[in-house]
Design an enzyme around this catalytic site. Structure first.
Site, short mmCIF file in Angstrom:
data_model
loop_
_atom_site.label_atom_id
_atom_site.label_comp_id
_atom_site.label_asym_id
_atom_site.label_seq_id
_atom_site.Cartn_x
_atom_site.Cartn_y
_atom_site.Cartn_z
N ASN A 10 34.13 37.37 55.82
CA ASN A 10 35.29 37.53 54.99
C ASN A 10 35.36 39.02 54.71
OD1 ASN A 10 37.50 37.64 53.38
ND2 ASN A 10 36.54 36.64 51.69
N TRP A 11 36.06 39.65 55.83
CA TRP A 11 36.33 41.24 55.57
C TRP A 11 37.04 41.61 54.29
CZ3 TRP A 11 36.85 43.19 61.23
CH2 TRP A 11 35.89 43.12 62.07
N LYS A 12 37.76 40.79 53.79
CA LYS A 12 38.82 41.08 52.79
C LYS A 12 39.76 42.06 53.06
CE LYS A 12 35.11 39.42 49.49
NZ LYS A 12 34.51 39.48 48.09
N HIS A 97 40.30 31.03 47.71
CA HIS A 97 39.17 32.23 47.41
C HIS A 97 39.31 32.51 45.81
CE1 HIS A 97 36.55 35.63 47.18
NE2 HIS A 97 36.11 35.07 48.36
N GLU A 99 38.89 35.00 44.45
CA GLU A 99 39.93 36.30 44.38
C GLU A 99 41.48 36.04 44.36
OE1 GLU A 99 37.93 38.86 47.19
OE2 GLU A 99 36.08 38.67 45.94
N GLU A 167 31.39 28.73 45.96
CA GLU A 167 31.23 30.00 45.93
C GLU A 167 31.16 30.43 44.22
OE1 GLU A 167 32.29 32.75 49.00
OE2 GLU A 167 34.07 32.52 48.26
N GLY A 173 29.86 39.23 45.29
CA GLY A 173 29.68 40.78 45.11
C GLY A 173 29.06 41.21 44.12
N SER A 212 27.02 36.78 47.53
CA SER A 212 25.82 37.75 47.79
C SER A 212 24.74 37.52 48.90
CB SER A 212 25.17 38.09 46.23
OG SER A 212 26.27 38.59 45.40
N GLY A 233 30.80 37.88 52.43
CA GLY A 233 31.69 38.98 52.02
C GLY A 233 31.11 40.36 52.38
N GLY A 234 30.46 41.06 51.56
CA GLY A 234 30.11 42.25 51.78
C GLY A 234 29.18 42.67 52.89
C1 PEP Z 1 33.19 36.26 49.57
O1 PEP Z 1 33.89 37.12 49.37
O2 PEP Z 1 33.54 35.07 49.62
C2 PEP Z 1 31.69 36.37 49.07
C3 PEP Z 1 31.01 35.70 49.17
O3 PEP Z 1 31.50 37.89 48.80
P1 PEP Z 1 29.99 38.60 48.73
O4 PEP Z 1 29.10 38.06 49.99
O5 PEP Z 1 30.35 39.94 49.02
O6 PEP Z 1 29.62 38.04 47.37
#
Ligand code: PEP
Length: 250
Positions: A10-12, A97, A99, A167, A173, A212, A233-234
């Site tokens: 997930n590049w957001k 999600h 967010e 999640e 993050g 994470s 994500g990151g």
């Molecule tokens: C996400 O955006 O769904 C996520 C899990 O981000 P991260 O891996 O950065 O915690």
């Protein structure tokens, strides 16, 4: 037999044309070396979908959207519909999600509407659920997860057109991850919620962990019972790190 693992990037809201193409090309290069043993989905910003479709053509990497509207077209400024994502080459879309739930006020019923639209457009959904830090501290994490699963899935959801990502909001993050036992318990609750909702076996349901995930902890997380993949994500903003994560099912 457990379901085939699913690895989702997930590049957001990250990536302009040049660096998005470079990252995608590097990932396609890794994937050309052989099947990692799981399905791989990259969810870039919508602006990059058409460009990345060309990069991933003929590879094992599928494209996904990060969200979709509940209706196929109309007066919804700034939104993207499920048929538009399919038209751009997507096979998947993330819905619900945290967010979007927090930043755009999306309730479980909204998420279910989006998932229904995605299924109608032929897309598979990755439906996100997860408790807040307050929910966990107050001892209601599993109740929240179970309720989100039951309310965020539309009629017509199947283990072919749906994966669920657990999640925990406080892990996204932050560099913090739950204990293995807590991941295992949450995934069991996701599966139990699926079974309550659809009166069927959840054994074939892919339940992903997200929050994470890194190249360092992916192997341990994937080894937890009931974990069928990860949503990243990151760490997915590095093609090398994400590819190492994709090796975690080996
Ligand atoms: C996400 O955006 O769904 C996520 C899990 O981000 P991260 O891996 O950065 O915690």
């Amino acid at each position: 037999m457990p379901p085939r693992p699913l690895f989702v990037a997930n590049w957001k809201m990250n990536g302009l044309h040049a660096d998005g193409l470079a990252r995608a090309s590097a990932l396609a290069g890794h994937a050309a070396g052989g099947d990692c043993g799981g399905d791989i989905v990259v969810c870039p910003p919508a602006t990059l979908l058409f460009a990345l479709r060309a990069v991933f053509a003929g590879s094992q990497i599928e494209l996904g959207g990060q969200d979709c509207h509940a209706t196929p077209e109309g007066a919804h400024t700034g939104d993207v519909s499920a048929p538009m994502l399919a038209d751009a080459g997507c096979a998947y879309v993330i819905v619900g999600h945290s967010e979007r739930r927090a930043g755009h006020g999306e309730a479980d019923e909204t998420v279910a509407g989006k998932a229904a639209a995605a299924h109608a457009a032929g897309l598979a959904t990755i439906v996100c659920v997860g408790e807040s830090a307050v929910d966990r501290d107050d001892g209601r994490a599993l109740a929240v997860i179970g309720r989100q699963v039951e309310r965020s899935l539309p009629d017509g959801s199947t283990t072919d057109n749906t994966a669920i990502a657990y999640e925990p909001v406080w892990a996204i993050g932050t560099g913090r991850t739950p204990a293995q036992a807590d991941i295992e318990a949450a995934h069991a609750e996701v599966r139990a919620g699926w079974e309550r909702r659809f009166s069927g076996s959840g054994a074939a349901l892919r339940v992903l962990y997200g929050g994470s995930v890194t190249a360092r902890n992916a192997g341990e997380i994937m080894a937890a019972p009931g974990v069928d993949g990860v949503l990243v994500g990151g760490a997915s903003l590095s093609a090398d790190a994400f590819w190492q994560i994709c090796q975690a099912c080996r």
